[in-house]
Design a protein around this motif. Sequence first.
Motif, PDB file in Angstrom:
ATOM      1  N   LYS A 180       0.807  -1.226   0.000  1.00 50.95           N
ATOM      2  CA  LYS A 180       0.000   0.000   0.000  1.00 50.95           C
ATOM      3  C   LYS A 180       0.841   1.278   0.000  1.00 50.95           C
ATOM      4  O   LYS A 180       0.601   2.181   0.798  1.00 50.95           O
ATOM      5  CB  LYS A 180      -0.933  -0.016   1.205  1.00 50.95           C
ATOM      6  CG  LYS A 180      -1.895  -1.179   1.195  1.00 50.95           C
ATOM      7  CD  LYS A 180      -2.760  -1.180   2.429  1.00 50.95           C
ATOM      8  CE  LYS A 180      -3.714  -2.364   2.393  1.00 50.95           C
ATOM      9  NZ  LYS A 180      -4.562  -2.395   3.578  1.00 50.95           N
ATOM     10  N   THR A 213       0.950   3.756  -2.220  1.00 54.97           N
ATOM     11  CA  THR A 213       0.161   4.927  -2.616  1.00 54.97           C
ATOM     12  C   THR A 213      -0.739   5.395  -1.480  1.00 54.97           C
ATOM     13  O   THR A 213      -0.766   6.586  -1.138  1.00 54.97           O
ATOM     14  CB  THR A 213      -0.688   4.616  -3.871  1.00 54.97           C
ATOM     15  OG1 THR A 213       0.198   4.213  -4.928  1.00 54.97           O
ATOM     16  CG2 THR A 213      -1.484   5.818  -4.310  1.00 54.97           C
ATOM     17  N   GLU A 214      -1.484   4.463  -0.868  1.00 54.51           N
ATOM     18  CA  GLU A 214      -2.383   4.812   0.243  1.00 54.51           C
ATOM     19  C   GLU A 214      -1.596   5.332   1.440  1.00 54.51           C
ATOM     20  O   GLU A 214      -2.007   6.275   2.122  1.00 54.51           O
ATOM     21  CB  GLU A 214      -3.201   3.598   0.687  1.00 54.51           C
ATOM     22  CG  GLU A 214      -4.089   3.008  -0.382  1.00 54.51           C
ATOM     23  CD  GLU A 214      -3.421   1.853  -1.141  1.00 54.51           C
ATOM     24  OE1 GLU A 214      -2.199   1.908  -1.427  1.00 54.51           O
ATOM     25  OE2 GLU A 214      -4.125   0.891  -1.470  1.00 54.51           O
ATOM     26  N   THR A 215      -0.440   4.726   1.675  1.00 49.27           N
ATOM     27  CA  THR A 215       0.397   5.134   2.800  1.00 49.27           C
ATOM     28  C   THR A 215       0.921   6.555   2.597  1.00 49.27           C
ATOM     29  O   THR A 215       0.872   7.388   3.508  1.00 49.27           O
ATOM     30  CB  THR A 215       1.566   4.139   2.967  1.00 49.27           C
ATOM     31  OG1 THR A 215       1.005   2.854   3.269  1.00 49.27           O
ATOM     32  CG2 THR A 215       2.494   4.560   4.073  1.00 49.27           C
ATOM     33  N   LYS A 216       1.407   6.852   1.403  1.00 49.04           N
ATOM     34  CA  LYS A 216       1.899   8.201   1.102  1.00 49.04           C
ATOM     35  C   LYS A 216       0.776   9.221   1.276  1.00 49.04           C
ATOM     36  O   LYS A 216       0.971  10.274   1.901  1.00 49.04           O
ATOM     37  CB  LYS A 216       2.445   8.258  -0.328  1.00 49.04           C
ATOM     38  CG  LYS A 216       2.957   9.622  -0.731  1.00 49.04           C
ATOM     39  CD  LYS A 216       3.457   9.593  -2.163  1.00 49.04           C
ATOM     40  CE  LYS A 216       3.864  10.963  -2.638  1.00 49.04           C
ATOM     41  NZ  LYS A 216       4.303  10.936  -4.060  1.00 49.04           N
ATOM     42  N   GLN A 217      -0.396   8.921   0.763  1.00 54.77           N
ATOM     43  CA  GLN A 217      -1.535   9.823   0.884  1.00 54.77           C
ATOM     44  C   GLN A 217      -1.888  10.066   2.351  1.00 54.77           C
ATOM     45  O   GLN A 217      -2.105  11.192   2.775  1.00 54.77           O
ATOM     46  CB  GLN A 217      -2.746   9.237   0.132  1.00 54.77           C
ATOM     47  CG  GLN A 217      -4.047   9.993   0.329  1.00 54.77           C
ATOM     48  CD  GLN A 217      -4.016  11.412  -0.203  1.00 54.77           C
ATOM     49  OE1 GLN A 217      -3.273  11.736  -1.119  1.00 54.77           O
ATOM     50  NE2 GLN A 217      -4.843  12.263   0.364  1.00 54.77           N
ATOM     51  N   PHE A 218      -1.934   9.001   3.149  1.00 55.08           N
ATOM     52  CA  PHE A 218      -2.286   9.109   4.559  1.00 55.08           C
ATOM     53  C   PHE A 218      -1.275   9.965   5.322  1.00 55.08           C
ATOM     54  O   PHE A 218      -1.635  10.910   6.019  1.00 55.08           O
ATOM     55  CB  PHE A 218      -2.365   7.713   5.186  1.00 55.08           C
ATOM     56  CG  PHE A 218      -2.622   7.718   6.668  1.00 55.08           C
ATOM     57  CD1 PHE A 218      -3.909   7.774   7.154  1.00 55.08           C
ATOM     58  CD2 PHE A 218      -1.570   7.661   7.567  1.00 55.08           C
ATOM     59  CE1 PHE A 218      -4.152   7.781   8.521  1.00 55.08           C
ATOM     60  CE2 PHE A 218      -1.793   7.662   8.933  1.00 55.08           C
ATOM     61  CZ  PHE A 218      -3.093   7.727   9.412  1.00 55.08           C
ATOM     62  N   TYR A 219       0.002   9.634   5.205  1.00 53.48           N
ATOM     63  CA  TYR A 219       1.007  10.338   6.003  1.00 53.48           C
ATOM     64  C   TYR A 219       1.181  11.795   5.570  1.00 53.48           C
ATOM     65  O   TYR A 219       1.489  12.649   6.399  1.00 53.48           O
ATOM     66  CB  TYR A 219       2.343   9.583   5.984  1.00 53.48           C
ATOM     67  CG  TYR A 219       2.334   8.407   6.939  1.00 53.48           C
ATOM     68  CD1 TYR A 219       2.760   8.534   8.250  1.00 53.48           C
ATOM     69  CD2 TYR A 219       1.849   7.162   6.539  1.00 53.48           C
ATOM     70  CE1 TYR A 219       2.724   7.467   9.131  1.00 53.48           C
ATOM     71  CE2 TYR A 219       1.814   6.086   7.409  1.00 53.48           C
ATOM     72  CZ  TYR A 219       2.245   6.250   8.707  1.00 53.48           C
ATOM     73  OH  TYR A 219       2.201   5.186   9.581  1.00 53.48           O
ATOM     74  N   THR A 220       0.978  12.106   4.293  1.00 53.53           N
ATOM     75  CA  THR A 220       1.086  13.501   3.861  1.00 53.53           C
ATOM     76  C   THR A 220      -0.172  14.291   4.210  1.00 53.53           C
ATOM     77  O   THR A 220      -0.087  15.384   4.763  1.00 53.53           O
ATOM     78  CB  THR A 220       1.370  13.616   2.349  1.00 53.53           C
ATOM     79  OG1 THR A 220       0.373  12.933   1.607  1.00 53.53           O
ATOM     80  CG2 THR A 220       2.746  13.098   2.009  1.00 53.53           C
ATOM     81  N   ALA A 221      -1.353  13.740   3.929  1.00 53.20           N
ATOM     82  CA  ALA A 221      -2.603  14.472   4.141  1.00 53.20           C
ATOM     83  C   ALA A 221      -3.029  14.524   5.606  1.00 53.20           C
ATOM     84  O   ALA A 221      -3.549  15.537   6.069  1.00 53.20           O
ATOM     85  CB  ALA A 221      -3.719  13.857   3.297  1.00 53.20           C
ATOM     86  N   LYS A 247     -10.816  16.925   9.808  1.00 50.86           N
ATOM     87  CA  LYS A 247     -10.536  16.245   8.542  1.00 50.86           C
ATOM     88  C   LYS A 247     -11.321  14.930   8.443  1.00 50.86           C
ATOM     89  O   LYS A 247     -11.189  14.211   7.457  1.00 50.86           O
ATOM     90  CB  LYS A 247      -9.038  15.925   8.421  1.00 50.86           C
ATOM     91  CG  LYS A 247      -8.148  17.108   8.193  1.00 50.86           C
ATOM     92  CD  LYS A 247      -6.708  16.630   8.015  1.00 50.86           C
ATOM     93  CE  LYS A 247      -5.765  17.748   7.704  1.00 50.86           C
ATOM     94  NZ  LYS A 247      -4.385  17.253   7.473  1.00 50.86           N
ATOM     95  N   ASP A 261      -3.136   3.690  10.555  1.00 57.28           N
ATOM     96  CA  ASP A 261      -2.733   3.981   9.176  1.00 57.28           C
ATOM     97  C   ASP A 261      -3.262   2.902   8.225  1.00 57.28           C
ATOM     98  O   ASP A 261      -3.845   1.907   8.671  1.00 57.28           O
ATOM     99  CB  ASP A 261      -1.210   4.175   9.089  1.00 57.28           C
ATOM    100  CG  ASP A 261      -0.395   2.918   8.854  1.00 57.28           C
ATOM    101  OD1 ASP A 261      -0.932   1.795   8.971  1.00 57.28           O
ATOM    102  OD2 ASP A 261       0.803   3.052   8.553  1.00 57.28           O
TER     103      ASP A 261
END
Length: 126
Positions: A11, A13-21, A88, A110
């Motif tokens: 995951k 892509t999902e991990t990058k989205q979660f930690y950045t957003a 959020k 996460d």
Amino acid sequence: MKLNAGIITEKLTETKQFYTAVLDFGVSFENDFYLLMHTPNKSAEISFLKPNHPSQKPIFQSPFNGKGMYLTIEVKDVDKVYKKLKNKEVPIEIEIRDEPWGDRHFAIVDPNGIGIDIITYTKPEE
């Protein structure tokens, strides 16, 4: 000595989205099979690696199974972070609370199933 925890996951892509957003982390480095992220103040890093990648030896190929790991993120004002994540609409796994040993904290999860305890340390009860 510096420590960088690494999680092997499909995951990315999902991990990058979660930690950045959600947590305002930045990306230190990434390619098609590896993602290195840093906290907003760049004081700590965490990495994510795709499982079964041919460039990696067997010890770094098995995916994380979503159990038996947690992260703690210490912040100056846990109430402010809690309010921000509630706004959020981030799902809260453990609602904000005070502990007798001196923590004020709450927890989220996460995309990999890792519990993240967000905490401000306070004085223990006497």
